[in-house]
Design an enzyme around this catalytic site. Structure first.
Site, PDB file in Angstrom:
ATOM      1  N   CYS A   2       0.686  -1.377  -0.138  1.00  0.00           N
ATOM      2  CA  CYS A   2      -0.142   0.344  -0.120  1.00  0.00           C
ATOM      3  C   CYS A   2       0.823   1.443  -0.067  1.00  0.00           C
ATOM      4  CB  CYS A   2      -1.137  -0.315   1.477  1.00  0.00           C
ATOM      5  SG  CYS A   2      -1.864  -1.529   1.650  1.00  0.00           S
ATOM      6  N   ARG A  33       4.277   0.557  -6.637  1.00  0.00           N
ATOM      7  CA  ARG A  33       4.314  -0.328  -5.077  1.00  0.00           C
ATOM      8  C   ARG A  33       3.445  -1.650  -5.968  1.00  0.00           C
ATOM      9  NH1 ARG A  33       6.825   2.417  -0.204  1.00  0.00           N
ATOM     10  NH2 ARG A  33       5.097   1.066   1.264  1.00  0.00           N
ATOM     11  N   TRP A  81      -3.893  -2.563  -1.403  1.00  0.00           N
ATOM     12  CA  TRP A  81      -3.227  -3.305  -2.458  1.00  0.00           C
ATOM     13  C   TRP A  81      -3.772  -4.539  -1.085  1.00  0.00           C
ATOM     14  CZ3 TRP A  81      -0.403  -8.492  -1.092  1.00  0.00           C
ATOM     15  CH2 TRP A  81      -0.430  -9.397  -2.307  1.00  0.00           C
ATOM     16  N   ASN A 108      -1.748   0.691   6.457  1.00  0.00           N
ATOM     17  CA  ASN A 108      -0.873   0.417   5.824  1.00  0.00           C
ATOM     18  C   ASN A 108      -0.252  -0.593   7.275  1.00  0.00           C
ATOM     19  OD1 ASN A 108       1.047  -1.060   4.037  1.00  0.00           O
ATOM     20  ND2 ASN A 108       2.454   0.182   4.201  1.00  0.00           N
ATOM     21  N   GLY A 109      -0.317  -2.458   6.799  1.00  0.00           N
ATOM     22  CA  GLY A 109       0.193  -3.482   7.277  1.00  0.00           C
ATOM     23  C   GLY A 109      -1.567  -4.465   7.341  1.00  0.00           C
ATOM     24  N   GLU A 491      17.268 -16.953 -11.421  1.00  0.00           N
ATOM     25  CA  GLU A 491      16.396 -15.504 -11.610  1.00  0.00           C
ATOM     26  C   GLU A 491      15.923 -15.127 -13.270  1.00  0.00           C
ATOM     27  OE1 GLU A 491      15.719 -12.999  -9.808  1.00  0.00           O
ATOM     28  OE2 GLU A 491      16.473 -11.434 -10.862  1.00  0.00           O
ATOM     29  N   LYS A 495      12.168 -14.180 -13.581  1.00  0.00           N
ATOM     30  CA  LYS A 495      11.383 -12.805 -14.121  1.00  0.00           C
ATOM     31  C   LYS A 495      10.544 -13.253 -15.609  1.00  0.00           C
ATOM     32  CE  LYS A 495      12.689  -9.737 -12.424  1.00  0.00           C
ATOM     33  NZ  LYS A 495      13.843 -10.399 -10.798  1.00  0.00           N
ATOM     34  N   GLU A 498       7.346 -13.721 -13.887  1.00  0.00           N
ATOM     35  CA  GLU A 498       5.969 -12.700 -12.837  1.00  0.00           C
ATOM     36  C   GLU A 498       5.973 -11.107 -13.963  1.00  0.00           C
ATOM     37  OE1 GLU A 498       8.771 -10.236  -9.531  1.00  0.00           O
ATOM     38  OE2 GLU A 498      10.566 -10.370 -11.240  1.00  0.00           O
ATOM     39  N   HIS A 514      18.084 -35.549 -13.106  1.00  0.00           N
ATOM     40  CA  HIS A 514      17.865 -36.638 -11.592  1.00  0.00           C
ATOM     41  C   HIS A 514      16.303 -36.148 -12.004  1.00  0.00           C
ATOM     42  CE1 HIS A 514      21.890 -37.296 -10.190  1.00  0.00           C
ATOM     43  NE2 HIS A 514      21.789 -36.357 -10.282  1.00  0.00           N
ATOM     44  N   LYS A 617       5.452  -3.957  -5.046  1.00  0.00           N
ATOM     45  CA  LYS A 617       6.570  -3.991  -5.325  1.00  0.00           C
ATOM     46  C   LYS A 617       7.217  -4.121  -4.254  1.00  0.00           C
ATOM     47  CE  LYS A 617      10.948  -2.471  -6.405  1.00  0.00           C
ATOM     48  NZ  LYS A 617      11.491  -3.418  -7.261  1.00  0.00           N
TER      49      LYS A 617
HETATM   50  C1  F6R Z   1      11.767  -9.624  -8.455  1.00  0.00           C
HETATM   51  C2  F6R Z   1      11.114  -8.887  -7.606  1.00  0.00           C
HETATM   52  C3  F6R Z   1      10.616  -9.614  -5.254  1.00  0.00           C
HETATM   53  C4  F6R Z   1      11.768  -9.614  -4.137  1.00  0.00           C
HETATM   54  C5  F6R Z   1      10.889  -9.928  -3.023  1.00  0.00           C
HETATM   55  C6  F6R Z   1      12.227  -9.423  -1.550  1.00  0.00           C
HETATM   56  O1  F6R Z   1      11.690  -8.985  -9.272  1.00  0.00           O
HETATM   57  O2  F6R Z   1      11.435  -7.317  -7.186  1.00  0.00           O
HETATM   58  O3  F6R Z   1      11.209 -11.225  -6.088  1.00  0.00           O
HETATM   59  O4  F6R Z   1      13.558  -8.986  -5.007  1.00  0.00           O
HETATM   60  O5  F6R Z   1      10.002  -8.974  -2.583  1.00  0.00           O
HETATM   61  O6  F6R Z   1      12.636  -7.511  -2.388  1.00  0.00           O
HETATM   62  P1  F6R Z   1      13.162  -6.631  -1.398  1.00  0.00           P
HETATM   63  O7  F6R Z   1      14.612  -6.972  -2.266  1.00  0.00           O
HETATM   64  O8  F6R Z   1      12.825  -5.428  -1.376  1.00  0.00           O
HETATM   65  O9  F6R Z   1      13.207  -7.424  -0.493  1.00  0.00           O
END
Ligand code: F6R
Length: 622
Positions: A2, A33, A81, A108-109, A491, A495, A498, A514, A617
Site C-alpha cells: 500500500c 508499489r 493492495w 498500511n499493514g 533469476e 523474471k 512474474e 535427476h 513492489k
Molecule cells: C522480483 C522481485 C521480488 C523481490 C522480493 C524482495 O523481481 O522484485 O522477488 O526481490 O519481494 O524484495 P526486497 O528486495 O525489497 O526485500
C-alpha cells in the site's frame, strides 16, 4: 505494497496544487508499489470529504473531476493492495470512522486484533461498512477523540492498543490543519517543506516537492501541520532526536526517461548502478565500507554466515554464497527469509546474518532480522532504500546506491545486491586475513571493469530483443546453469514468470538428469548459462555436456557464453555472447540478456511490464 501520502500546507487556493492534487501526485509516484484501489480525504470548509475507487488512479481522478475538494489545508491518500476484503470501492481507503463519519484514516499493514476490536466497537454503536481490518482503526481513533478531544492523543491511545503492523494517517474535521500518523512495523517518513510538510510510505511520495526528510521510529506518533512536525512515542514522551536526512534521489530518476517501461529503463541503467555500488570503497589499497559498524574482532570470530532474503534478493544471496565461501572459507547458508525463523535455525553470537532487501521493508526479511538478533547474532543489511526499517534495525548496513527502483520486477537492484555481496565478501576476507591485499586489489580491479562490460552487453541487446519478439507465444521456458550460473538461471525464470506470465523453471544443470530432463520435448526452449572456459575447466565442460543432453532430446538451445568460447557452437541454436570475466563475477553479466528477454517479451505481449498482476513492489505483510 500500500502507498500512503499525507499533506499539510498552504496550497489551498493554488489551481492544480491543492491538497487533493498534492495527494494524487504522491499516489502517482507510489503506483510502482502495486495496488488495486485508491482514495483520498480532504477537509473542505470544515467538512470531511472522502473519495475512493476500485481500480487504477484514473478511476479516482475521474470521480474527483468537478468535485468540490478545492479548499482546506490537509489531505491523506492511499493506494490499497487488498488483504482483508476484495478490491472494491467500499474496502478502499480512506475509511471514515466515528458516529458521524467525522474522521478519515488510511492504513498500511495488518491489524491482528481487529476482530475483537470490531465486535467491541459495534457493541458501542459504531457501524462498519467494509470488510477491512483498517476500519476498526478509524472507529477506534474516533472513539478516543470523543474522550480526549485531541487528535494526537487519540491516535496515541488507539495505536497503543493495536496489535500487528501498521502505518496509520488520520484527519479529523475538528482538527482541519493537521494530519496525525502512527507507525509500528510498517514504513513512514516525513518530508519537510517550506511552510508545508508531507508524509509518505516512502520518499517517492514527495521527492519532487522536498529533499529534506525525517525518519519516524518504531512505535511513534507524528503530528504534521504546515509549519510544525511533532513526534511522541506511544508512551507520550516527546521525541527530540528524530534523524533528519537529505534525499539523494533525483525526482527525474523516477521518470521513464524515454523507455517503454521503468523496467527497460532500469535494465539500461545497470552499468552506472553497479559503478555507484562500487564507488569509493577502496582507499589506499584497502577496502572501506563506511556503513560497517561492527567491531572487526566480532567479524573475525564468526563461524557461520546465514543470508536471509526473498525472491530476487535471495537469488543475489545465492551468488554471495559462492563468493564468500571461496574467499573467506566461512560456511554460508542462504535461506528464504520467510522459512528462517519457523525452522528454529541454529543461530549463535558467532553467526553473521546478512539480510538482503532492495526496499528494506520486506516484512518476511525484517522478521528474520529480528529473530536473528534475538538469538544474539550480528546482522548486516544490504539495502537500497536509506532510512528503511531493515537497515535501521540491523547492526550495520551496506547501501546499494543504485537509485530508485520503480518497476515491480527487480533488475538494477539485483546487480547492486550482487556487487554489494562481493564487497562484503572481500571486506570479510580482508578483515579476517583470508586474502592478501594484492589479491583483494586484483579482484577489485576486475570488479571495477564490470560496469564497462555491462554496458557492452546492453549495447548488444538487439539480438535478445528480436529473440524475445519471435518467442512471444511460447508457453514454457527452462533455464540451466551451474555455480553462479545456477542462481542466474533461477533469476531468469523468476523474471519471465512474474512479468510475462510464462511457465519457467530454473535448474542446476547437474540436476537435469535427476528428473527435470523429462520436461524436454521437441522445440522446448532452454537457456543455458555457460561458465568461462578459462576458469574451472571441468565446470565449463560439464555445462557443455548439459547443452548436448537437452539438444539431443529436441530442445532449442539458447546459450549465454563468454566471447570466443567456440566449444558451445556445435550445440547452440543461438549464442548470446558476454565479455570475459572471472567465473564468480560473470553473475553480473549473464543475467542481463535474461532480464532483457523477459522485459521485451512481456512488452511484445502487450502486458503491463512495470506492474505485473498480483504483485507489489514492497511486500510489507508476512
Ligand atoms: C522480483 C522481485 C521480488 C523481490 C522480493 C524482495 O523481481 O522484485 O522477488 O526481490 O519481494 O524484495 P526486497 O528486495 O525489497 O526485500
Amino acid at each position: 505494497m500500500c502507498g500512503i501520502v499525507g499533506y499539510a500546507g498552504p496550497r489551498a487556493q493554488a489551481p492544480s496544487s491543492r491538497p487533493v492534487d498534492v495527494a494524487l501526485q504522491g499516489l502517482a509516484r507510489l503506483e510502482y508499489r502495486g495496488y488495486d484501489s485508491a482514495g483520498v480525504a480532504v477537509i473542505d470548509d470544515g467538512s470531511l470529504r472522502v473519495t475512493k475507487r476500485a481500480g487504477k488512479l484514473a478511476n479516482l481522478r475521474e470521480a474527483l473531476e468537478g468535485g468540490a475538494e478545492t479548499t482546506g489545508q490537509v489531505s491523506i491518500a492511499h493506494t490499497r493492495w487488498a488483504t482483508h476484503g476484495g478490491p472494491t470501492d467500499v474496502n478502499a481507503h480512506p475509511h471514515q470512522g466515528g458516529r458521524q463519519g467525522e474522521i478519515a484514516v488510511v492504513h498500511n499493514g495488518i491489524i491482528e486484533n481487529f476482530a475483537g476490536l470490531r465486535a467491541e466497537l459495534e457493541a458501542d454503536g459504531f457501524s462498519f461498512l467494509s470488510e477491512t481490518d483498517s476500519e476498526a482503526a478509524a472507529h477506534l481513533v474516533a472513539r478516543e477523540m470523543e474522550g480526549v478531544g485531541d487528535l494526537t492523543e487519540a491516535m496515541r491511545r488507539a495505536a497503543a492498543s493495536l496489535e500487528g503492523a501498521f502505518t496509520l494517517l488520520a484527519v479529523h474535521q475538528d482538527a482541519p490543519d493537521t494530519v496525525v500518523a502512527a507507525r509500528r512495523n510498517s514504513p513512514l517518513v516525513v518530508g519537510l517543506g517550506e511552510g508545508e510538510n508531507f508524509l509518505g510510505s516512502d520518499v517517492a511520495a514527495f521527492v519532487d516537492s522536498t529533499k529534506e526528510a525525517l525518519e519516524i521510529g518504531q512505535d511513534q506518533v507524528v503530528t504534521v501541520a504546515a509549519d510544525e512536525v511533532r513526534i511522541i512515542d506511544f508512551d507520550g514522551t516527546e521525541v527530540t532526536d528524530a534523524k533528519r536526512y537529505t534525499i539523494e534521489w533525483d525526482a527525474a530518476a523516477a521518470q521513464k526517461g524515454g523507455y517503454d517501461s521503468f523496467m527497460a529503463k532500469e535494465i539500461h541503467e545497470q552499468a552506472g548502478a553497479v559503478a555507484d555500488t562500487l564507488l569509493g570503497r577502496l582507499e589506499n589499497g584497502s577496502l572501506k565500507l563506511d556503513e560497517m559498524d561492527i567491531d572487526p574482532s566480532v567479524l573475525r570470530s564468526i563461524d557461520k554466515i546465514v543470508v536471509v532474503a526473498c525472491g530476487t534478493a535471495a537469488n543475489a544471496g545465492a551468488v554471495a554464497k559462492y563468493a564468500i565461501e571461496h574467499w573467506c572459507r566461512i560456511p554460508t547458508e542462504v535461506e528464504l527469509a520467510h522459512e528462517f525463523r519457523y525452522r528454529d535455525p541454529v543461530v549463535t553470537e558467532k553467526t553473521l546474518v546478512v539480510a538482503i532487501s532492495q526496499s528494506g521493508e520486506t516484512m518476511d526479511t525484517l522478521m528474520a532480522v529480528r529473530h536473528a538478533r534475538e538469538q544474539g547474532a550480528k546482522v548486516i543489511a544490504l539495502c537500497n532504500t536509506r532510512g528503511s526499517t531493515i537497515p535501521r534495525e540491523s547492526d550495520a548496513a551496506l547501501y546499494l546506491h543504485v537509485g530508485p527502483e520503480i518497476a515491480v520486477a527487480s533488475t538494477k537492484a539485483y546487480l547492486g545486491q550482487i556487487a554489494a555481496c562481493y564487497l562484503l565478501g572481500l571486506f570479510l576476507a580482508q578483515t579476517r586475513g583470508n586474502l592478501y591485499p594484492d589479491e583483494i586489489a586484483a579482484l577489485m580491479g576486475d570488479l571495477e571493469q564490470i560496469p564497462d562490460q555491462i554496458q557492452q552487453v546492453l549495447d548488444s541487446s538487439a539480438q535478445v530483443e528480436k529473440l524475445a519478439q519471435d518467442m512471444k507465444d511460447v508457453s514454457s521456458v527452462l533455464f540451466l546453469g551451474r555455480h553462479v550460473g545456477y542462481p542466474t538461471a533461477m533469476e531468469g525464470a523468476l523474471k519471465l514468470k512474474e512479468i510475462a506470465y510464462i511457465h519457467a523453471e530454473g535448474f542446476a544443470a547437474g540436476e537435469l538428469k535427476h528428473g527435470p530432463i523429462a520436461l524436454v520435448e521437441e522445440g522446448q526452449p532452454v537457456f543455458v548459462i555457460v561458465p568461462s572456459p578459462n576458469g574451472r575447466h571441468s565446470l565449463h565442460s560439464k555445462v557443455v555436456s548439459n547443452i548436448q543432453e537437452v539438444r539431443a532430446r529436441g530442445a532449442r538451445t539458447l546459450v549465454i557464453a563468454e566471447e570466443g568460447d567456440e566449444a558451445v557452437l556445435p550445440y547452440a541454436d543461438e549464442v548470446i555472447w558476454v565479455p570475459a570475466t572471472r567465473t564468480l563475477f560473470a553473475a553480473l553479466l549473464t543475467v542481463i540478456p535474461l532480464q532483457i528477454f523477459s522485459c521485451e517479451l512481456a512488452t511484445a505481449k502487450g502486458l503491463d511490464v512495470d506492474q505485473p498482476r498480483n504483485l507489489a513492489k514492497s511486500v510489507t505483510v508476512e
